[in-house]
Design a protein around this motif. Sequence first.
Motif, mmCIF file in Angstrom:
data_model
loop_
_atom_site.group_PDB
_atom_site.id
_atom_site.type_symbol
_atom_site.label_atom_id
_atom_site.label_comp_id
_atom_site.label_asym_id
_atom_site.label_seq_id
_atom_site.Cartn_x
_atom_site.Cartn_y
_atom_site.Cartn_z
ATOM 1 N N TYR A 113 -0.836 5.180 -4.860
ATOM 2 C CA TYR A 113 0.620 5.090 -4.734
ATOM 3 C C TYR A 113 1.293 6.307 -5.363
ATOM 4 O O TYR A 113 2.226 6.879 -4.789
ATOM 5 C CB TYR A 113 1.126 3.803 -5.395
ATOM 6 N N VAL A 114 0.831 6.713 -6.539
ATOM 7 C CA VAL A 114 1.415 7.873 -7.227
ATOM 8 C C VAL A 114 1.262 9.127 -6.370
ATOM 9 O O VAL A 114 2.221 9.890 -6.197
ATOM 10 C CB VAL A 114 0.756 8.064 -8.611
ATOM 11 N N ILE A 115 0.075 9.327 -5.824
ATOM 12 C CA ILE A 115 -0.155 10.517 -5.000
ATOM 13 C C ILE A 115 0.657 10.438 -3.707
ATOM 14 O O ILE A 115 1.221 11.437 -3.255
ATOM 15 C CB ILE A 115 -1.654 10.696 -4.708
ATOM 16 N N ALA A 116 0.757 9.253 -3.124
ATOM 17 C CA ALA A 116 1.524 9.093 -1.888
ATOM 18 C C ALA A 116 3.008 9.354 -2.125
ATOM 19 O O ALA A 116 3.680 9.955 -1.281
ATOM 20 C CB ALA A 116 1.316 7.692 -1.317
ATOM 21 N N GLU A 117 3.530 8.914 -3.259
ATOM 22 C CA GLU A 117 4.937 9.177 -3.584
ATOM 23 C C GLU A 117 5.167 10.668 -3.824
ATOM 24 O O GLU A 117 6.177 11.222 -3.407
ATOM 25 C CB GLU A 117 5.352 8.380 -4.821
ATOM 26 N N TRP A 118 4.246 11.311 -4.503
ATOM 27 C CA TRP A 118 4.407 12.731 -4.814
ATOM 28 C C TRP A 118 4.315 13.573 -3.553
ATOM 29 O O TRP A 118 5.084 14.517 -3.360
ATOM 30 C CB TRP A 118 3.332 13.149 -5.818
#
Length: 163
Positions: A113-118
């Motif tokens: 999720y963190v990588i997808a948001e970034w």
Amino acid sequence: MKRGSTLFLKIAVFVIGTPVLALCVLLLPKIAYEAIHEAMNGAWLGYVIIGLLLLMYGTAIPFYLALYQTLNLLSYIDKNEAFSEMSVRALKKIKNYAVMISFLYVAALPGFYVIAEWDDAPGLILIGMVIIGASMVIAVFAAVLQRLLQEAIEIKSENDLTV
């Protein structure tokens, strides 16, 4: 059964294992190299990527162990030992490895999720969920086969005792 009756399935196991090996050998080291440089420049996202890469390498171990157990199961079928405790144990191990992969990826979903948001890539979360779903389907299928095989072995042993 004839020795070559499961040849197609054995080839399929190798075909399934080859792309994962290529991913682990060719693509993931390049991603790790970039992530380490990001982390060295002070970007916290590099550490998240490194953690996910370690998880991917970690899940390759139970993946290949499950493929090995699948090859063992196919060799038992070739030797006419399909209805044996060894086959039940192989199915149990396959189920456990699939559950292990699912749990590892469930734990990694926040990192996805963190990588997808970034990166503004929501498909990345979907990829993680597909891996979890596929692993759980394999685990359920192996559990059902394990249960059916165990019952067939019990029925066979009862029939052998009555004769």
